[in-house]
Design an enzyme around this catalytic site. Structure first.
Site, short mmCIF file in Angstrom:
data_model
loop_
_atom_site.label_atom_id
_atom_site.label_comp_id
_atom_site.label_asym_id
_atom_site.label_seq_id
_atom_site.Cartn_x
_atom_site.Cartn_y
_atom_site.Cartn_z
N GLY A 160 0.82 -1.21 0.00
CA GLY A 160 0.00 0.00 0.00
C GLY A 160 0.85 1.26 0.00
CD GLU A 210 -14.52 17.68 3.37
OE1 GLU A 210 -13.69 18.21 4.15
OE2 GLU A 210 -14.29 16.62 2.77
CB ALA A 255 -4.92 11.76 6.67
N GLY A 298 -0.50 4.45 0.33
CA GLY A 298 -1.25 5.57 0.89
C GLY A 298 -0.42 6.27 1.96
CG PHE A 299 -1.92 9.72 4.05
CD1 PHE A 299 -1.12 10.79 3.68
CD2 PHE A 299 -3.28 9.80 3.79
CE1 PHE A 299 -1.65 11.90 3.04
CE2 PHE A 299 -3.82 10.90 3.16
CZ PHE A 299 -3.02 11.96 2.78
CG ASP A 348 -7.74 4.41 6.61
OD1 ASP A 348 -7.35 5.06 7.61
OD2 ASP A 348 -8.08 4.94 5.54
#
Length: 545
Positions: free
Chosen positions: A13, A177, A326, A15-16, A315
């Site tokens: 992964g 949002e 995040a 991601g962050f 996550d």
């Protein structure tokens, strides 16, 4: 372990969590391999701005190879992880061309993120996409801006109202949002661009099973967010459960159990997440416990009980009820990378993971956001300014931060949204790349498109009731319905390809084959012979797990 080779660390992964773990290992005495099925790291908190035309995908998607270029001990592998062999300490993956690959590890870090959850109704994905990748954001952009175009060309009032109705399921940060941005888009950006519709008439419906939007922000900020949404014109349906989603409509059950049908040309799913299939594969071979969302339960050092060589972070992990945000992903990535680095250095560093809550922020509209950081709770303009600095700080790279500022300036000061491009050939209102992948994973096939029903043409002069309808060439009342052959007064049908002034040979073939079809994903009732040619999906152009 073979003493003739360096320690091998595999990260699943980009991601962050995965990226921050790789960065923390840059000075470790180990070779690191980061595996991701997409070539880019995506700044997911700003996906909604990509979807609503504020930022381009390039401003929030960064090539992993570029981000890791200076980390000489880190390699990147483009592949999709499918399984694990914990006895042999092997990660099994598949490259884009279908070639299987096995990568050995001494330490395994799984940071595969989460995916959209439809709470057991994956068939909803065909009509209500989520937003987790760049491809999802572009699909939503196509649907949102395309809905206004379809409403502009509609001749039936009911059909027009349906196209101008946007339903969002889930009142968390993403739902709030998106709802705020769609409403602001309709009332500010697009208000003077159309001749036959009033964009500000667009309805934005927000559904959630809870009592208030942004419940995680606390009652005070939630109430302020609810008021801000109401001021924008967002219709909030709290305590509502969506029971069915179909093409052009959804059914919702309220608190009293009464079902209500809403006609909506665009339905977006922003509720719930679930662990990806790789979590199930890992739990199966390790015997790891999973929570209700399928996430892996880990110890205080973020490893799986009984498997100290396997860490699950971000996550996809379940630890002390930490949220899937995040900040958690970044901190777990840094901690795990440092823990492995210190262990290899044999310096005796042993500390459990401790999370530092840096707060949460949600953008509602220009000049209005809510921010919660410990005892600090701010909203309105101060919250919006804090939101700007927070997101600028978290964006990757100085160039991207400057690019965001340059893009935000005209968007926030002059109401300009320059990133509104979408392909006419990619204007399939039902099936995006995300939808097809979920349908394939669920073993389902898309439903065949329904035959168009004869349309109801407006009588001459009807359109003159609208202030905008009387302006410009070819008033709506004067339009001539398309003949069954796809021509108007002997000229090629104007809707063959709105991205080009001429129809190609393939366009004409598709037009002949699909002469009677409804525009993809549109509400029933389009005029017979009204065509829209949909081409192939551009696919997933990026998005880390």
């Amino acid at each position: 372990m073979n003493q003739d080779r360096r320690h091998q660390v595999v990260i699943v992964g980009g991601g962050f969590a995965g990226l921050f773990a790789a960065r923390a290992l840059r000075s470790a005495a180990a070779d690191v391999t980061l595996i991701d099925r997409a070539p880019n790291h995506v700044f997911q908190p700003l996906l909604y701005q990509c979807a609503t035309g504020i930022l381009s995908e390039g401003k929030i998607a960064f090539p992993l190879r570029s981000l890791l270029a200076r980390h000489r001990n880190v390699e990147y592998e483009l592949a999709d992880v499918a399984d694990f062999d914990v006895q042999r300490q092997i990660v099994k993956a598949v490259r884009p061309n279908g070639e299987p690959v096995e990568i050995a590890y001494d330490d395994l870090i799984v940071a595969a993120g989460v995916e959209q959850s439809y709470f057991g109704h994956d068939e909803f994905a065909e009509f209500a996409p989520g937003m987790k990748t760049i491809s999802d954001a572009l699909a939503i952009r196509r649907r949102v801006f395309g809905a206004f175009e379809m409403a502009e060309s509609a001749t039936d009032p009911a059909e027009r109202r349906a196209w101008l109705t946007f339903a969002l399921v889930g009142a968390g940060p993403t739902g709030v949002e998106l709802a705020g941005q769609i409403r602001e888009l309709a009332t500010v950006t697009l208000r003077s661009e159309y001749r036959h519709i009033e964009p500000e008439d667009a309805r934005v419906l927000l559904f959630d099973g809870g009592e208030i939007p942004l419940a995680a922000f606390g009652p005070k900020l939630s109430a302020r967010a609810a008021q801000a949404l109401s001021d924008l014109g967002v219709e909030q349906h709290m305590g509502s459960v969506v029971t069915h989603v179909d093409r052009g409509w959804l059914e919702v059950r309220d608190k009293d159990g009464t079902p209500t049908r809403y006609d909506a040309g665009t339905v977006l799913w922003t509720a719930g997440v679930a662990a990806p299939p790789v979590a199930e594969a890992l739990a199966k071979v390790t015997g790891a416990e999973r929570d209700k969302a399928g996430r892996i339960v880990v110890d205080d050092d973020l490893t799986i009980p009984g498997h100290p060589e396997i860490s699950v972070i971000g996550d996809m992990m379940s630890l002390r009820g930490l949220p899937g945000v995040a900040e958690v992903a970044m901190q777990t990535g840094l901690y795990t990378g440092r823990r492995i680095r210190h262990r290899l250095a044999e310096d005796g560093w042993r500390k459990p993971f401790r999370y530092y809550d840096l707060g949460s922020a949600a953008y509602i509209s220009r000049g209005n956001a809510v921010v919660s950081a410990g005892p600090v709770h701010i909203s309105g303009l101060p919250g919006w300014i804090a939101w700007l600095f927070i997101h600028l700080g978290f964006l990757t790279g100085i160039r991207n931060r400057l690019g965001a500022v340059v893009t935000w300036w005209p968007a926030f000061v002059r109401d300009l949204r320059r990133e509104r491009a979408y392909l006419a050939r990619d204007f399939d209102m039902v099936h995006s790349g995300y939808d097809r992948s979920r349908l394939g994973a669920a073993g389902k096939t898309p439903r065949p498109r329904k035959e168009a029903q004869p349309g109801k043409d407006l009588a001459p002069g009807t359109a003159a009731k609208s202030g905008k309808a009387a302006r410009g060439k070819g008033r709506l009342a004067d339009r001539v319905p398309a003949a069954p052959g796809g021509e108007v007064e002997g000229k090629p049908h104007p809707d063959v390809d709105i991205g080009s002034s001429m129809a190609s040979g393939n366009d004409l073939k598709r037009m002949a084959a699909r002469r009677q079809n409804v525009a993809p994903g549109g509400p029933a009732g389009l005029a017979e012979g009204k065509l829209f040619v949909a081409g192939q999906d551009v696919g997933d152009v990026g998005g880390s797990r």
